[in-house]
Design an enzyme around this catalytic site. Structure first.
Site, PDB file in Angstrom:
ATOM      1  N   THR A  48       6.248   2.689  12.665  1.00 51.49           N
ATOM      2  CA  THR A  48       4.879   2.992  13.068  1.00 51.49           C
ATOM      3  C   THR A  48       4.826   3.660  14.441  1.00 51.49           C
ATOM      4  O   THR A  48       5.717   3.453  15.272  1.00 51.49           O
ATOM      5  CB  THR A  48       4.080   1.673  13.114  1.00 51.49           C
ATOM      6  OG1 THR A  48       2.811   1.918  13.717  1.00 51.49           O
ATOM      7  CG2 THR A  48       4.778   0.590  13.933  1.00 51.49           C
ATOM      8  N   ASP A  49       3.741   4.388  14.676  1.00 51.63           N
ATOM      9  CA  ASP A  49       3.542   4.974  16.017  1.00 51.63           C
ATOM     10  C   ASP A  49       3.177   3.902  17.047  1.00 51.63           C
ATOM     11  O   ASP A  49       3.232   4.155  18.250  1.00 51.63           O
ATOM     12  CB  ASP A  49       2.460   6.070  15.978  1.00 51.63           C
ATOM     13  CG  ASP A  49       1.097   5.588  15.539  1.00 51.63           C
ATOM     14  OD1 ASP A  49       0.956   4.405  15.150  1.00 51.63           O
ATOM     15  OD2 ASP A  49       0.145   6.401  15.570  1.00 51.63           O
ATOM     16  N   GLU A  50       2.801   2.699  16.584  1.00 49.60           N
ATOM     17  CA  GLU A  50       2.369   1.655  17.530  1.00 49.60           C
ATOM     18  C   GLU A  50       3.504   1.191  18.443  1.00 49.60           C
ATOM     19  O   GLU A  50       3.258   0.546  19.460  1.00 49.60           O
ATOM     20  CB  GLU A  50       1.789   0.449  16.782  1.00 49.60           C
ATOM     21  CG  GLU A  50       0.541   0.818  16.026  1.00 49.60           C
ATOM     22  CD  GLU A  50      -0.281  -0.378  15.581  1.00 49.60           C
ATOM     23  OE1 GLU A  50      -0.096  -1.486  16.109  1.00 49.60           O
ATOM     24  OE2 GLU A  50      -1.112  -0.191  14.685  1.00 49.60           O
TER      25      GLU A  50
ATOM     26  N   GLY B  44      -6.318  -7.232  23.482  1.00 50.67           N
ATOM     27  CA  GLY B  44      -5.256  -6.253  23.768  1.00 50.67           C
ATOM     28  C   GLY B  44      -5.365  -4.978  22.944  1.00 50.67           C
ATOM     29  O   GLY B  44      -4.359  -4.297  22.718  1.00 50.67           O
TER      30      GLY B  44
ATOM     31  N   THR C 215       3.760 -10.990  -0.997  1.00 45.86           N
ATOM     32  CA  THR C 215       2.892 -11.743  -0.090  1.00 45.86           C
ATOM     33  C   THR C 215       1.456 -11.420  -0.484  1.00 45.86           C
ATOM     34  O   THR C 215       1.220 -10.707  -1.466  1.00 45.86           O
ATOM     35  CB  THR C 215       3.111 -11.303   1.371  1.00 45.86           C
ATOM     36  OG1 THR C 215       2.654  -9.952   1.511  1.00 45.86           O
ATOM     37  CG2 THR C 215       4.578 -11.394   1.779  1.00 45.86           C
TER      38      THR C 215
ATOM     39  N   LYS D  31       7.997  -4.428  15.130  1.00 47.51           N
ATOM     40  CA  LYS D  31       8.458  -3.165  14.547  1.00 47.51           C
ATOM     41  C   LYS D  31       9.396  -2.435  15.516  1.00 47.51           C
ATOM     42  O   LYS D  31      10.359  -1.795  15.102  1.00 47.51           O
ATOM     43  CB  LYS D  31       7.260  -2.269  14.193  1.00 47.51           C
ATOM     44  CG  LYS D  31       6.405  -2.763  13.044  1.00 47.51           C
ATOM     45  CD  LYS D  31       7.087  -2.777  11.684  1.00 47.51           C
ATOM     46  CE  LYS D  31       7.367  -1.412  11.144  1.00 47.51           C
ATOM     47  NZ  LYS D  31       7.915  -1.480   9.746  1.00 47.51           N
TER      48      LYS D  31
ATOM     49  N   TYR E  88       2.681  -7.371  16.371  1.00 47.85           N
ATOM     50  CA  TYR E  88       3.125  -6.529  15.242  1.00 47.85           C
ATOM     51  C   TYR E  88       3.974  -5.378  15.756  1.00 47.85           C
ATOM     52  O   TYR E  88       5.091  -5.139  15.280  1.00 47.85           O
ATOM     53  CB  TYR E  88       1.902  -5.997  14.468  1.00 47.85           C
ATOM     54  CG  TYR E  88       2.211  -4.780  13.623  1.00 47.85           C
ATOM     55  CD1 TYR E  88       3.007  -4.877  12.485  1.00 47.85           C
ATOM     56  CD2 TYR E  88       1.730  -3.504  13.978  1.00 47.85           C
ATOM     57  CE1 TYR E  88       3.310  -3.757  11.710  1.00 47.85           C
ATOM     58  CE2 TYR E  88       2.030  -2.386  13.214  1.00 47.85           C
ATOM     59  CZ  TYR E  88       2.818  -2.512  12.085  1.00 47.85           C
ATOM     60  OH  TYR E  88       3.122  -1.399  11.332  1.00 47.85           O
TER      61      TYR E  88
ATOM     62  N   TYR F  82     -15.152  -3.288  16.088  1.00 51.82           N
ATOM     63  CA  TYR F  82     -14.592  -3.987  17.245  1.00 51.82           C
ATOM     64  C   TYR F  82     -14.979  -3.266  18.539  1.00 51.82           C
ATOM     65  O   TYR F  82     -14.826  -2.033  18.650  1.00 51.82           O
ATOM     66  CB  TYR F  82     -13.063  -4.025  17.193  1.00 51.82           C
ATOM     67  CG  TYR F  82     -12.439  -4.822  16.058  1.00 51.82           C
ATOM     68  CD1 TYR F  82     -13.185  -5.672  15.240  1.00 51.82           C
ATOM     69  CD2 TYR F  82     -11.075  -4.731  15.820  1.00 51.82           C
ATOM     70  CE1 TYR F  82     -12.582  -6.384  14.218  1.00 51.82           C
ATOM     71  CE2 TYR F  82     -10.461  -5.442  14.804  1.00 51.82           C
ATOM     72  CZ  TYR F  82     -11.233  -6.268  13.998  1.00 51.82           C
ATOM     73  OH  TYR F  82     -10.636  -6.974  12.985  1.00 51.82           O
TER      74      TYR F  82
ATOM     75  N   PHE G 284       0.822  -1.224   0.000  1.00 51.92           N
ATOM     76  CA  PHE G 284       0.000   0.000   0.000  1.00 51.92           C
ATOM     77  C   PHE G 284       0.856   1.276   0.000  1.00 51.92           C
ATOM     78  O   PHE G 284       0.862   2.049  -0.967  1.00 51.92           O
ATOM     79  CB  PHE G 284      -0.932  -0.067   1.222  1.00 51.92           C
ATOM     80  CG  PHE G 284      -1.541   1.231   1.656  1.00 51.92           C
ATOM     81  CD1 PHE G 284      -2.178   2.074   0.751  1.00 51.92           C
ATOM     82  CD2 PHE G 284      -1.512   1.603   3.006  1.00 51.92           C
ATOM     83  CE1 PHE G 284      -2.760   3.269   1.174  1.00 51.92           C
ATOM     84  CE2 PHE G 284      -2.088   2.782   3.435  1.00 51.92           C
ATOM     85  CZ  PHE G 284      -2.704   3.621   2.522  1.00 51.92           C
TER      86      PHE G 284
ATOM     87  N   ASN H 185      -1.757   6.110  11.535  1.00 54.67           N
ATOM     88  CA  ASN H 185      -2.556   5.309  10.588  1.00 54.67           C
ATOM     89  C   ASN H 185      -2.714   6.001   9.235  1.00 54.67           C
ATOM     90  O   ASN H 185      -3.192   7.135   9.166  1.00 54.67           O
ATOM     91  CB  ASN H 185      -3.961   5.068  11.155  1.00 54.67           C
ATOM     92  CG  ASN H 185      -3.958   4.061  12.271  1.00 54.67           C
ATOM     93  OD1 ASN H 185      -3.346   4.283  13.311  1.00 54.67           O
ATOM     94  ND2 ASN H 185      -4.636   2.945  12.066  1.00 54.67           N
ATOM     95  N   ASN H 186      -2.363   5.276   8.186  1.00 55.20           N
ATOM     96  CA  ASN H 186      -2.502   5.783   6.820  1.00 55.20           C
ATOM     97  C   ASN H 186      -3.823   5.334   6.194  1.00 55.20           C
ATOM     98  O   ASN H 186      -4.322   4.252   6.507  1.00 55.20           O
ATOM     99  CB  ASN H 186      -1.398   5.204   5.927  1.00 55.20           C
ATOM    100  CG  ASN H 186      -0.035   5.837   6.124  1.00 55.20           C
ATOM    101  OD1 ASN H 186       0.675   6.073   5.169  1.00 55.20           O
ATOM    102  ND2 ASN H 186       0.357   6.114   7.352  1.00 55.20           N
TER     103      ASN H 186
ATOM    104  N   ASP I 276      10.360  -6.869  -3.490  1.00 53.23           N
ATOM    105  CA  ASP I 276       9.139  -7.251  -2.777  1.00 53.23           C
ATOM    106  C   ASP I 276       8.913  -8.754  -2.930  1.00 53.23           C
ATOM    107  O   ASP I 276       9.079  -9.310  -4.008  1.00 53.23           O
ATOM    108  CB  ASP I 276       7.942  -6.479  -3.359  1.00 53.23           C
ATOM    109  CG  ASP I 276       6.738  -6.489  -2.429  1.00 53.23           C
ATOM    110  OD1 ASP I 276       6.296  -5.423  -2.003  1.00 53.23           O
ATOM    111  OD2 ASP I 276       6.214  -7.597  -2.133  1.00 53.23           O
TER     112      ASP I 276
END
Ligand code: NAD
Ligand code: DAU
Length: 342
Positions: free
Chosen positions: A129-131, A281, A39, A160, A156, A213, A14, A185-186, A36
């Site tokens: 990522t910010d995660e 979680g 996947t 990262k 995940y 969710y 993406f 988030n994009n 790449d």
């Protein structure tokens, strides 16, 4: 100044396919080598028609977690910069099986960053990522920033975080010229429809249920993919070696508001909303403080949430052939298992 050859891993996914498109359209560099594995999330359709028509784009199929393949890539394509976008990127999949996340995100990053060093790549850019910063409480002004300690919560995010630490360790230990970017988030064109926004658009267009969710009050800080790509380029060009940059667009939205807006834009009503079992979680809120990248790099987002979401819905409405093509095969089975076909 135009840079030379850029290697872009995960370039059929993406964000990186949008990055490659902008790089070629706007002449950000002379040649782009996409590496790449293809996947389920990597699609050559995402690079069409450039892949057939533009001699500045070279596609190499390969795995960043395969040391020999990475060596061969860097031997045959000497590069000025390496942008590592390749990853397993979906939190729900990491909850079902974390192993591919560790392999690609941790091992793959380590092999790529060390091979880049050995091959004299001028700068290595880790797209993260910010995660990695964990989760914020729903109420409050707190936001993620570069000085905040890492506290990843999902497999995940943990993978990262491990990757980011390895990249920063390469700078600290070997003096390697690296940059890490941590984005929120994009959304935008070519996003695989397992992520919230394209999934909701696809289901709304098809008159299917929209699975929300938990209580739907989880907050994400949304940025249009083109703004993110421009920020990554700006950090690669003007960033300081060994630094990390948090990227966001000051656009916090509760999930339920995003979903309601998609229903309006697709002309559907709220009877399609279905509250489902929560993600284990589930991180409550993400929010980014981008003041460092504004101040030091001079980058600012340019696409408003209103325009960006409307044009994204329009893109999915027009690109039904793309949607059909990418949801064949593995995704069909995943979707049925995960959402029970609703
Ligand atoms: P994506 O899942 O759409 O694409 C990932 C790409 O990586 C695919 O083309 C896939 O084929 C490729 N890939 C996977 N494993 C590989 C391997 N072992 N070797 C080579 N290629 C491999 O992901 P995305 O959403 O475009 O995210 C791109 C990067 O940006 C990721 O590193 C992700 O962590 C990061 N990021 C994503 C977001 C977001 O909101 N999507 C936000 C911040 C950061
Ligand atoms: O913050 C950056 C991260 O954003 C990236 O690093 C990840 O690669 C990317 O996947 C994304 O992670 P999220 O978990 O935030 O994105 P996702 O689209 O999966 O979910 C967004 C929110 O929507 C989250 O609160 C879960 C919720 N959700 C998601 C899906 C797929 C639903 O309520 N229903 C759904 O069906």
């Amino acid at each position: 100044m135009r840079a030379g050859t850029w290697i872009v891993t995960g370039g059929a996914g993406f964000i990186a396919s949008n990055f490659v498109r902008l790089a070629l359209e706007e002449g950000w560099c002379e040649r782009v080598i996409v590496f790449d594995l293809l996947t389920y999330a990597g699609r050559l359709e995402n690079l069409a028609p450039m892949i057939e028509a533009d001699p500045r784009l070279v596609f190499v199929r390969g795995d960043i977690a395969d040391g020999e393949a990475v060596e061969e890539l860097l031997d045959s394509h000497p590069a000025d910069m390496v942008f590592n976008f390749a990853a397993e990127s979906h939190v729900d999949r990491s909850i079902h099986d974390a192993a591919p996340f560790v392999r690609t995100n941790v091992l793959g990053t380590q092999l790529l960053v060390s091979a880049s060093r050995r091959h004299g790549v001028r700068r290595y850019i880790q797209v993260s990522t910010d995660e990695v910063y964990g989760a914020l409480p729903l109420d409050g002004e707190e936001r993620f920033h570069e000085e905040r300690p890492y506290a990843p919560k999902s497999p995940y995010a943990a993978s990262k975080a491990g990757a980011d630490f390895l990249v920063l360790a390469a700078h600290h230990t070997h003096g390697q010229n690296v940059i890490v970017t941590n984005c929120s988030n994009n959304y935008g064109p070519y996003q695989f429809p397992e992520k919230l926004i394209p999934l909701m658009i696809m289901n709304a267009l098809n008159g299917r249920k929209l699975p929300v969710y938990g209580d739907g009050l989880y907050v994400r800080d949304w940025i249009h993919v083109e703004d993110h790509c421009r920020a990554v380029r700006a950090c690669a060009i003007d960033g300081q070696a060994g630094e990390t940059y948090c990227i966001g667009a000051d656009n916090e939205q509760p999930n339920i508001n995003v979903i309601r807006r998609i229903l309006e834009l697709t002309g559907r009503d709220e009877t399609l909303i279905e509250y489902v079992k929560d993600r284990p979680g589930h991180d409550r809120r993400y929010a980014i403080d981008s003041s460092k990248v504004h101040r030091e790099i001079g980058w600012k987002p340019a696409i408003s949430w209103e325009d960006g979401l409307a044009s994204t819905v329009e893109w999915y409405r027009k690109n039904t052939a793309w949607l059909e093509s990418v949801t064949k095969g593995d995704f069909g089975a995943y979707y049925e298992r995960h959402y029970g076909g609703k």
